[in-house]
Design a protein around this motif. Sequence first.
Motif, PDB file in Angstrom:
ATOM      1  N   LYS A  38      50.370 -22.113  24.227  1.00 44.57           N
ATOM      2  CA  LYS A  38      51.494 -21.290  24.507  1.00 44.57           C
ATOM      3  C   LYS A  38      51.231 -20.113  23.584  1.00 44.57           C
ATOM      4  O   LYS A  38      51.454 -20.259  22.225  1.00 44.57           O
ATOM      5  N   GLY A  39      51.249 -18.957  24.100  1.00 46.10           N
ATOM      6  CA  GLY A  39      51.315 -17.640  23.250  1.00 46.10           C
ATOM      7  C   GLY A  39      49.689 -17.466  22.471  1.00 46.10           C
ATOM      8  O   GLY A  39      49.674 -16.676  21.584  1.00 46.10           O
ATOM      9  N   LYS A  40      48.769 -18.241  23.032  1.00 43.31           N
ATOM     10  CA  LYS A  40      47.443 -18.365  22.268  1.00 43.31           C
ATOM     11  C   LYS A  40      46.306 -17.419  23.184  1.00 43.31           C
ATOM     12  O   LYS A  40      46.546 -17.735  24.651  1.00 43.31           O
ATOM     13  N   MET A  41      45.280 -17.078  22.571  1.00 48.34           N
ATOM     14  CA  MET A  41      44.178 -16.878  23.404  1.00 48.34           C
ATOM     15  C   MET A  41      43.338 -17.870  23.121  1.00 48.34           C
ATOM     16  O   MET A  41      42.790 -18.256  22.141  1.00 48.34           O
ATOM     17  N   ILE A  42      42.550 -18.363  24.476  1.00 50.20           N
ATOM     18  CA  ILE A  42      42.039 -19.585  24.641  1.00 50.20           C
ATOM     19  C   ILE A  42      40.562 -19.133  25.399  1.00 50.20           C
ATOM     20  O   ILE A  42      40.886 -18.263  26.357  1.00 50.20           O
ATOM     21  N   GLU A  43      39.457 -19.799  25.062  1.00 48.41           N
ATOM     22  CA  GLU A  43      38.500 -19.999  25.898  1.00 48.41           C
ATOM     23  C   GLU A  43      38.319 -20.971  27.024  1.00 48.41           C
ATOM     24  O   GLU A  43      38.713 -22.070  26.560  1.00 48.41           O
ATOM     25  N   VAL A  44      38.103 -20.630  28.216  1.00 45.51           N
ATOM     26  CA  VAL A  44      38.303 -21.527  29.315  1.00 45.51           C
ATOM     27  C   VAL A  44      36.991 -21.161  30.381  1.00 45.51           C
ATOM     28  O   VAL A  44      36.309 -20.349  30.412  1.00 45.51           O
ATOM     29  N   ASP A  45      36.616 -22.347  30.752  1.00 41.32           N
ATOM     30  CA  ASP A  45      35.505 -22.517  31.895  1.00 41.32           C
ATOM     31  C   ASP A  45      36.323 -22.550  33.158  1.00 41.32           C
ATOM     32  O   ASP A  45      36.934 -23.370  33.362  1.00 41.32           O
ATOM     33  N   ILE A  46      35.840 -21.282  34.215  1.00 45.21           N
ATOM     34  CA  ILE A  46      36.476 -21.397  35.373  1.00 45.21           C
ATOM     35  C   ILE A  46      35.775 -22.480  36.490  1.00 45.21           C
ATOM     36  O   ILE A  46      34.660 -22.563  36.694  1.00 45.21           O
ATOM     37  N   TYR A  47      36.769 -23.361  36.787  1.00 42.11           N
ATOM     38  CA  TYR A  47      35.979 -24.390  37.844  1.00 42.11           C
ATOM     39  C   TYR A  47      36.849 -24.172  39.226  1.00 42.11           C
ATOM     40  O   TYR A  47      36.168 -25.007  40.130  1.00 42.11           O
ATOM     41  N   GLU A  48      37.694 -23.430  39.592  1.00 42.49           N
ATOM     42  CA  GLU A  48      38.254 -23.266  40.854  1.00 42.49           C
ATOM     43  C   GLU A  48      38.821 -21.911  41.035  1.00 42.49           C
ATOM     44  O   GLU A  48      39.284 -21.460  40.242  1.00 42.49           O
ATOM     45  N   ALA A  49      38.892 -21.493  42.318  1.00 44.95           N
ATOM     46  CA  ALA A  49      39.423 -20.360  42.557  1.00 44.95           C
ATOM     47  C   ALA A  49      40.330 -20.451  43.875  1.00 44.95           C
ATOM     48  O   ALA A  49      39.798 -21.003  44.803  1.00 44.95           O
ATOM     49  N   GLY A  50      41.616 -19.767  43.958  1.00 44.40           N
ATOM     50  CA  GLY A  50      42.255 -19.731  44.988  1.00 44.40           C
ATOM     51  C   GLY A  50      42.467 -18.282  45.471  1.00 44.40           C
ATOM     52  O   GLY A  50      41.806 -17.515  44.899  1.00 44.40           O
TER      53      GLY A  50
END
Length: 556
Positions: A462-474
Amino acid sequence: MPSACDSPIEDIEDMVSFNDPTPHERQSSRKSIIPRSRKNKELLSNEELQADSLIPGTQKIWMKTWGCSHNNSDGEYMAGQLASSGYKMTEADLWLLNSCTVKNPAEDHFRNSIKKAQEQQKKVVVAGCVPQAQPRMDYLKGLSIIGVQQIDRVVEVVDEAVKGHSVRLLGQKKDGGRRLGGARLDLPKIRKNPLIEIISINTGCLNACTYCKTKHARGDLASYPIEELAERARQSFQEGVCEIWLTSEDTGAYGRDIGTDLPTLLWRLVEEIPEGAMLRLGMTNPPYILEHLEEMAKILNHPRVYAFLHVPVQSASDSVLMDMKREYCIDDFRRVVDFLKERVPGVTIATDIICGFPGETEEDFQATVDLVKCYRFPSLFINQFYPRPGTPAAKMEQVPAHVKKQRTKELSQLFHSYNPYDHKVGERQNVLVTEESFDAQYYVAHNKFYEQVLVPKRSEFKGKMIEVDIYEAGKHFLKGRPAEDSKPFTPSIAAPLEKGAVSGLIAVRLGIIGVLHYWLVVTLTLLIGVARIKKCFVEFHTNFSFSHLKYLLTLS
């Protein structure tokens, strides 16, 4: 008792006798009151309850806001001032209803809430664009009104409403004959989300759209000075905010009344944004961005600015746009979109469309359909036309209701027929986490293009910048899982306030600047005297800045 409409009170000073304590005196005196303890939680007598209920500042207030982010910012300011004056923001002896006049349904909800409050014998104070534009509506008779430029006096109005008086403050703030943007920006506020600061950069606009009721309430353009806006942004980051939204009726028109422009403001604000924090631009109409396209593209490419812009088109028919008095043609809109898409790769363009505006033919509507097919806008606000009382469009020949509904349905079906985010699956993105999803199952983050990304609900995000891998799109979102070996980055320069906490108080002013301000004020106390410094504490709600210190020196 005669209604306020029949005998309007021009200003709240007319309600106060010479011997009554001023709001500032009342605020100061509260600090010396020590509540009496009660053994065994004994109940107050009816007489004591009735006495307490007439003391302003002891009541509970329930507040409801409808409408745009500008309205929400006004609501946050009003809540903050009331809370800092002693009122408790919860359910409630008095209802404060902050209205929106854009659509009929919004005003209907507002009207029904007033009726519900009156049925429950609640005191009512109304604010926002509806009473500002139409203060003499029958259902507003006898109610106290806070004008859109008078939100800094909400405590006074509520105090009088508690005592059974009806007060209406609908005037405009001016300086040397020039209309000001409204209440000052350093007032206390309770942010709905402690991580997001909403800053109104101007109020009103330069247009005269034939369907718009908001212009009747907010009036002509009035911009805040750049340094005041920069100071508000600086204070927000000192209170743990990590995302700023700029809002107004038309951000693109900013500064035209004070000899500056939007790009100049944005470059100044970027200087105040810490690494990892983000700035989101508000709605701008096509005419006022055309001349700044080069600079706007550079700004939207900045790493601390979302590559997102809300540019309402309303219709793809030039004849309809002319009837709306939108002051641009469809080729202007296309030029804006095409230029930004070329210069800001991946940019998100959000837009608005009105279905069934008076005089809209089937050919006009099909032009709008073709525009949506061409650009496949990922964010599209589709509105069925509602004639607002008092607007020129309400007097025009109307499109039949069933035709308006059918066109709205057809355009909505087109919008839902495509998925704008499918190609993002597999990407690695940096996202800023600021909210909780409606179903409370995820945290909501946004990537550089202000696309909604759902991430696991872990408190450390919460309130942080994080790196993510996108695995799903809606249709309206992406889902991301934290990248391996990545660590959350904290953009804030201070811990955020607790939810419901009042911003701007000395207890939450953090960092070296806050400490320096505190000791400077202590020193000034010895020079100026306790009485005068107390006055300044109340006047500025302990929101210290260098401009406030200058004010203190003038008192000496």
